[in-house]
Structure formats: structure tokens, C-alpha cells
Write an enzyme that holds these catalytic residues in place. Structure first.
Site, PDB file in Angstrom:
ATOM      1  N   HIS A  19       0.857  -1.196   0.000  1.00 17.98           N
ATOM      2  CA  HIS A  19       0.000   0.000   0.000  1.00 17.98           C
ATOM      3  C   HIS A  19       0.894   1.248   0.000  1.00 17.98           C
ATOM      4  O   HIS A  19       0.911   2.027   0.951  1.00 17.98           O
ATOM      5  CB  HIS A  19      -0.852  -0.074   1.272  1.00 17.98           C
ATOM      6  N   GLU A  69      -1.073   1.291  -5.309  1.00 18.05           N
ATOM      7  CA  GLU A  69      -0.860   0.069  -4.537  1.00 18.05           C
ATOM      8  C   GLU A  69      -0.889  -1.156  -5.445  1.00 18.05           C
ATOM      9  O   GLU A  69      -1.859  -1.348  -6.186  1.00 18.05           O
ATOM     10  CB  GLU A  69      -1.961  -0.044  -3.479  1.00 18.05           C
TER      11      GLU A  69
END
Ligand code: BG6
Length: 302
Positions: free
Chosen positions: A170, A273
């Protein structure tokens, strides 16, 4: 948990790899070598900073980030695992899984032939995490810090039946002004627009950000590039073992509500991400493994 002097004695590399106490009492490892530098928190094996030598930061860490045991840190490269986003059936389980909020164990540190440094971490499931994930599963993260940042997140199924996971690196990238950057590499991809009730749409042209953005791009395995004209650089994101890409910026209101972004933090960050999200989950047979691998580099903008 291993204390810092033991970690330095076992894995420290003089002047290159140093374990120390960071903000909020969280242990971190600082890496400095001839190619680049980084800081990684042992909680979550979370990269907090990275820059190639002589370059401005590539990874964004919120100036208002909160550092506390068991809490996720705003910025860097949180590891989402073994699910992405809200849990599919149990609303009380933590968003993005538990890997980012528990301590990982250091299992190796070495200098590579090109001067980069490799760090190896393992997540040891404790009772609390086993209650959320009752499967015999091994998770390791191999992080290489140099002119590029490479992360190989490896899930091994040590159970007798198949497991199904979602995961993501992320990553919060540092940008000069999110309103001016473009993401290339997602053109033509279908995406789920979380700002529009999860409606399925198709991307035309590069992605630009001018409002709260929360999208899951599907069927996206190609490199992405974040073009940043003010910094005169593109960040290249290469990946393997990921078929979805999440693009997220909370914009003004949401970032203020979150409380760990700082007043204008949202302008200097962009999450791109590398994920296996939504229906793009990964089933691993007993004895099998899955690698989610990324490599980030900067290139002059063309
Ligand atoms: C993104 C999600 O991946 O992470 C967003 O798509 C979410 O919906 C964001 O808001 C941040 O999540 P968290 O749990 O770190 O605040």
C-alpha cells in the site's frame, strides 16, 4: 521480541544497517549504503522512508503520522495481508488485515554485490492473529534497499487445505503536488470506483487527481509511471503477482478527518498500490506459495 543490542549484534552491518528505537518507541532499522537509504519499522516490516542516493524522498511519510504499538502508521509501505480492505464477512476485523500492526522478526541482513542491502523479515502468527486467520501460513518480506527499492512479499501455505488471500503493498509515494501528476500504465483498464458506489468504469488516458479518489483497477499487471513535472522525475512501478492496482488520495475533508495526515499532507502523497484486491484474490494450494513483488525506481521525466 528481540532487544536492539541483540539485533545489532546478529544483523547489524557497520555503518550500513543499524537497529534503533524510533518514534513512539517503535524499533526501526536504518539502512544507508552507496546506492540509497531507507528506514523500516519492525512493526509491520513497514518501509517508512526510501530515497536513492542524492535524490529527494520517493516514499511519503506523513509529518503527522502516529507511531504506537498495534496502530497502523500513515505513510511508507504498509503491508495489507491476508485481506485487502474490509474483511469479506466479519465487519469487526481490521481493514487491510493485521500484518501491518504486529511486530515482525528479522531473519537476515546482507550487502549485495551491487552495494544494495537486503533485509529479511518474517511474520510469526501469535494467538491474536491466529484467531483472525486460523491457517498455518508463513509470511516473509524481503526488502532490498539501493538505487531501487524492491519488496518481495512471500506467502507460503503450510496448511492441509487451500487458502485464499488478498494482499497489497500500500505504497504512499511522495509527489510535489498531486494535482499536477499523471499516472500512466492504467489506460484502458476497467476499474471499480469506490467514490461512485463501486461502479465499474473504464480508464481513458492517464489518471489525474483533482478530488477524493479511491479506485481498484482490475486486470492491471503492466508497469505504472507517476510523472511529476515539478520534480522532473517519473517513478516507475514494476510488479509481479499482482493483477489489481489501487489508486487512492483522500483529498481535503477525508484527510482532515483521519487526523494523521497533517493539514495539507494529501497534496504531497499518492497511493499506487500493487494489490490483489476485490475479486482478484489468490488461492494457494497446500505447500504452494505466492509472491507479490514490486520494484520502484526513478527515471528522468520524458
Ligand atoms: C486504500 C483504500 O487502499 O486505503 C481506501 O482503497 C482506504 O478505501 C485507504 O481509505 C486507507 O486505509 P487505512 O486503513 O490505512 O486508513
Amino acid at each position: 521480541m528481540t532487544d536492539l543490542s541483540t539485533l545489532n549484534a546478529r544483523f547489524g552491518l557497520s555503518g550500513q544497517v543499524v537497529f534503533k528505537q524510533g518514534s513512539g518507541g517503535l524499533d526501526v532499522v536504518e539502512v544507508v549504503n552507496s546506492r540509497g537509504s531507507a528506514t523500516v519499522a519492525l512493526q509491520g516490516a513497514q518501509v517508512l522512508t526510501w530515497a536513492p542516493r542524492g535524490s529527494p524522498p520517493v516514499i511519503w511519510l506523513s509529518r503527522a503520522a502516529k507511531f504506537a504499538p498495534g496502530k497502523s502508521i500513515r505513510g511508507g509501505v504498509p503491508v495489507c495481508w491476508p485481506w485487502f480492505g474490509p474483511h469479506a464477512t466479519v465487519a469487526t476485523l481490521p481493514a487491510h488485515g493485521f500484518a501491518r500492526t504486529v511486530p515482525w522478526v528479522v531473519i537476515g541482513a546482507q550487502t549485495l554485490a551491487d552495494g544494495a542491502t537486503r533485509l529479511d523479515f518474517r511474520l510469526v502468527l501469535n494467538e491474536a492473529s491466529r484467531a483472525q486467520w486460523p491457517h498455518a501460513t508463513l509470511l516473509e518480506s524481503h526488502i532490498t534497499v539501493g538505487a531501487a527499492l524492491e519488496i518481495d512479499l512471500v506467502t507460503r501455505n503450510a496448511d492441509r487445505s487451500a487458502i485464499t488471500i488478498g494482499d497489497a503493498l500500500h505504497t504512499y509515494f511522495e509527489v510535489s503536488d498531486v494535482r499536477q501528476v499523471k499516472i500512466r500504465g492504467l489506460e484502458g483498464c476497467p476499474y471499480l470506483d469506490k467514490m461512485d458506489g463501486g461502479k465499474r468504469k473504464t480508464q481513458t488516458g492517464p489518471v489525474t487527481i483533482g478530488a477524493e479518489t479511491d479506485r481498484i483497477y482490475l486486470d492491471s499487471s503492466a508497469d505504472c509511471l507517476i510523472d511529476d513535472p515539478s520534480l522532473k522525475r517519473s517513478i516507475r512501478i514494476r510488479k509481479r503477482g499482482s493483477h489489481s492496482t489501487v489508486v487512492w488520495n483522500p483529498w481535503i475533508e477525508k484527510s482532515l478527518k483521519m487526523g494523521d495526515f497533517g493539514e495539507n499532507g494529501y497534496l504531497n502523497m499518492l497511493c499506487v498500490e500493487s494489490a490483489n484486491a476485490a475479486d482478484d484474490v489468490v488461492t494457494i494450494a497446500p505447500g504452494g506459495e505466492h509472491h507479490l513483488w514490486v520494484r520502484y525506481e526513478i527515471e528522468p521525466m520524458n
